[in-house]
Design a protein around this motif. Structure first.
Motif, short mmCIF file in Angstrom:
data_model
loop_
_atom_site.label_atom_id
_atom_site.label_comp_id
_atom_site.label_asym_id
_atom_site.label_seq_id
_atom_site.Cartn_x
_atom_site.Cartn_y
_atom_site.Cartn_z
N UNK A 44 -3.74 -0.48 -13.23
CA UNK A 44 -3.67 0.03 -11.85
C UNK A 44 -2.29 -0.02 -11.23
N UNK A 45 -1.40 -0.75 -11.80
CA UNK A 45 -0.07 -0.83 -11.20
C UNK A 45 0.08 -2.06 -10.33
N UNK A 46 1.29 -2.54 -10.26
CA UNK A 46 1.54 -3.79 -9.55
C UNK A 46 1.36 -3.65 -8.05
N UNK A 47 1.86 -2.52 -7.54
CA UNK A 47 1.80 -2.34 -6.08
C UNK A 47 0.34 -2.36 -5.62
N UNK A 48 -0.51 -1.72 -6.40
CA UNK A 48 -1.91 -1.67 -6.01
C UNK A 48 -2.54 -3.06 -6.10
N UNK A 49 -2.13 -3.80 -7.11
CA UNK A 49 -2.64 -5.16 -7.24
C UNK A 49 -2.27 -5.98 -6.00
N UNK B 42 0.84 -1.19 0.00
CA UNK B 42 0.00 0.00 0.00
C UNK B 42 0.88 1.24 0.00
N UNK B 43 1.87 1.20 0.89
CA UNK B 43 2.78 2.33 0.98
C UNK B 43 3.51 2.55 -0.33
N UNK B 44 3.94 1.46 -0.94
CA UNK B 44 4.66 1.54 -2.20
C UNK B 44 3.75 2.14 -3.27
N UNK B 45 2.49 1.71 -3.28
CA UNK B 45 1.55 2.22 -4.27
C UNK B 45 1.27 3.71 -4.08
N UNK B 46 1.26 4.12 -2.81
CA UNK B 46 0.97 5.52 -2.53
C UNK B 46 2.06 6.43 -3.04
N UNK B 47 3.28 5.93 -2.97
CA UNK B 47 4.34 6.86 -3.31
C UNK B 47 4.70 6.82 -4.78
N UNK B 48 4.44 5.70 -5.45
CA UNK B 48 4.91 5.66 -6.83
C UNK B 48 4.15 6.57 -7.79
N UNK B 49 2.82 6.66 -7.71
CA UNK B 49 2.16 7.52 -8.70
C UNK B 49 2.60 8.97 -8.55
N UNK B 50 2.85 9.38 -7.32
CA UNK B 50 3.18 10.77 -7.08
C UNK B 50 4.58 11.10 -7.59
#
Lengths: 303, 329
Positions: free
Chosen positions: B41-46, A84-92
């Motif tokens: 959606x991206x891997x991290x989100x998956x 979750x943390x990784x996902x939060x920071x990558x798009x930004x």
């Protein structure tokens, strides 16, 4: 399934972008959809390639290492937070759109550093130290308008956030912050940062223990303890802490332990309770503050 | 908070104990099957969604049986999902046959094996009259034991058969004083006189089994409790006792106590809210249905009618062998 009402992040995968500038192979795969024709060996090889190309292999390897390092009680929940943390920071950081403002960037950095710091309990010293290093790097990375290095302001802000999230009353931890804070424009060296973080986490644990101790002392129903009893406990604690005064002799730990042992504590409590004079009650805040003060007195100030 | 033994385990054992690799592998398989999603959606989100759903226990929905039974957490999640999806069956007081329960199970897991449903039904029906109707809660608790402790029960069945035929699975067995009163090992022909096996002997064997069993088994202390109440018992008698034991249900942790089985106000509200949005379902019964807290909702206008079929009439007349739970609680 857990449906997240989050706005769809940028179509380009940030993680992919970082690792491989060419997104083409992944894209061509998705065009094929799910080829039911090639369920053979070629598919297996392709799958491996695919995983490597889009960075899944690397990502999972890193995640697994983190799990092993921190050994969380609930590894699956840990992984959920990790990604979750990784996902939060990558798009930004990698996504399209205008760059986030300086303030937002700073907040993101702090959040990421905090997350790393909390991955492992400080008693797992190797893991904790690694995470402190990563957090330090997060915070001191250079940016568009930021020179590399960690300044005192960010460091103080981080300390405040840790204490606030640690649910310790502000007045209890304030003396510590005064002691280990740096000036806003001072550069914070790695050693100071590490010591500061460790001290802060240890103090929070200490305050939590003190809180538990107070719950034992407090009169049922009333949220206060007898002052004489509370003071006797604090005095015993002080005596024990004083015994090992900055000497690196292992025997001082034993001595401190024996002073805190049931016998010696019971004696002190007994003595306190026999005094028949009525006394004023002691509140939880007061007890915590005094206990924390004993701890903080031992902390060497920065600089 | 910190359980120290976790930190002392070798890496591989730690991962195996918590099935980390099972889930990571599955996550990758799912990712490969849903490549379109990740490009969007991206891997991290998956992965976030995958591991979150594992935590919440929703990851087993509509998955293949081999996955559903792969870990104790998956089994518990499946039991909880089955209960939450179909508890309205119990609420309506419908009695269903084994085949019908099997259909419900297959709605959640398309390749769910019939054998397992049959075994669960045998616990409820004590191994006979397999086309009888069962109440939801009876079936659920029997199914729970059968599904969660499947491998353990297979071993128990083998031990039971050995004991019954006079073989002794354990070599070191001291006959207790009780056994002197009866003839010790009933020959097969005498089953009418002395049914089942002797409880204390049975327990000794099971205790051994629990020690070396690598799958999950019920807490030995509770097994002992079950077996110490009786002198002799049959295999199905034992399974029934296990399935009705509160402590074992609690230790397993997937389902609430029997009394609370139909009680889930949050879910009820959610259901009602959804039903109102479906035109044509809730008609004249709406005012009634909105006064929710009643434990047995009005039967008229229930959206769960389709499950409630023409056999209902039979059920009320010959369902007398079953325990109908509504009256109990």
């Amino acid at each position: 399934m857990a449906a997240l009402p989050v706005p769809v992040p940028s179509v380009k995968m940030a993680a992919v972008e970082k690792r491989r500038p060419a997104v083409a192979p992944a894209a061509s795969f998705t065009d094929n959809g799910r080829p039911s024709v090639s369920r053979a060996q070629a598919a297996a090889e392709n799958e491996e390639d695919f995983l490597r190309q889009v960075g899944v292999t690397e990502m999972l390897r890193a995640a697994l290492l983190k799990v092993l390092e921190a050994r969380p009680e609930e590894p699956i929940a840990f992984l959920a937070h990790y990604f979750e943390n990784m996902g939060l920071r990558s798009p930004a950081s990698g996504g399209a759109g205008e760059p986030p403002g300086q303030l937002l960037l700073q907040q993101q950095r702090l959040g990421r550093a905090l997350w790393h710091l909390r991955l492992a309990h400080h008693s797992q010293r190797t893991a904790f130290n690694n995470n402190v290093s990563v957090a330090y790097e997060c915070l001191s990375a250079g940016g568009r308008r930021k020179r590399p290095g960690l300044d005192g302001r960010t460091y103080s802000e981080l300390l405040k956030r840790i204490c606030r999230d640690g649910e310790a009353p502000e007045e209890v931890v304030a003396p510590l912050l005064r002691k280990i804070q740096c000036r806003d424009h001072e550069a914070v060296p790695r050693g100071v940062f590490r010591a500061g973080m460790l001290t802060c986490f240890v103090l929070l644990d200490f305050v939590a223990r003190a809180g538990a101790l107070f719950r034992l002392l407090e009169a049922p129903g009333l949220a206060v303890a007898d002052r004489r009893v509370g003071q006797a406990v604090l005095d015993t604690l002080e005596g024990a802490l004083g015994a090992g005064d900055h000497t690196a002799v292992p025997a001082c730990y034993l001595e401190a332990g024996s002073r805190l042992g049931p016998d010696s504590l019971a004696l002190a409590l007994d003595r306190a309770a026999t005094g028949r004079r009525p006394s004023s009650p002691m509140s939880r805040e007061e007890f915590l503050e005094k206990a924390a003060a004993l701890f903080i007195a031992k902390v060497k100030p920065v600089g | 908070m910190l359980s120290p033994e976790r930190l002392a385990l070798p890496d591989y054992e730690y991962l195996a104990q918590r099935h980390v690799l099972t889930y990571m592998e599955d996550a990758v398989c799912q990712l490969l099957e849903n490549r379109e999603d990740i490009s969007q959606y991206g891997i991290a989100r998956f992965f976030t969604e995958y591991f979150t759903s594992v935590c919440q226990g929703t990851h087993i929905l509509f998955r293949e049986f081999s996955f559903i039974q792969a870990t104790p957490h998956n089994r518990a999640s499946f039991l909880r999902a089955f209960w939450r999806c179909f508890r309205t069956v119990g609420k309506n007081g419908d009695l269903l046959t084994m085949k019908e329960y099997h259909c419900l199970l297959q709605l959640l897991c398309p390749d769910f094996p019939l054998e397992l449903t049959q075994k669960a039904a045998r616990i409820v029906l004590m191994d006979d009259a397999m086309d009888c109707l069962m109440s939801f809660s009876d079936f659920l608790f029997a199914f729970q034991i059968q599904f969660y402790y499947s491998e353990f029960l297979d071993s128990v069945a083998a031990i039971y058969q050995d004991l019954l035929s006079g073989k002794n699975p354990n070599t070191v067995i001291v006959p207790t004083s009780f056994s002197g009163q009866h003839r010790q090992r009933p020959a097969l022909g005498e089953a009418g006189m002395l049914e089942g096996v002797e409880a204390s002997l049975f327990y000794q064997c099971l205790e051994n089994l629990c020690d070396r069993h690598k799958y999950s088994c019920p807490p030995p202390a509770l097994v002992k409790e079950v077996l110490s109440n009786v002198q002799r018992l049959t295999f199905y008698g034992f399974l029934v006792a296990l399935s009705k034991h509160h402590g074992i249900n609690q230790a397993l942790g997937a389902l609430p106590d029997k009394g609370d089985l139909m009680h889930d106000p949050a879910m009820d509200e959610e259901l009602e809210r959804l039903l109102v949005q479906v035109p044509g379902l809730v008609n004249s019964a709406t005012p009634e249905a909105s006064c929710l807290p009643s434990r047995i909702p009005p039967r008229v206008g229930s959206p769960w009618r389709p499950l409630h079929h023409s056999r209902k009439v039979d059920a009320e007349s010959d369902g007398s062998t079953e325990e109908t739970d509504e009256s109990e609680t």
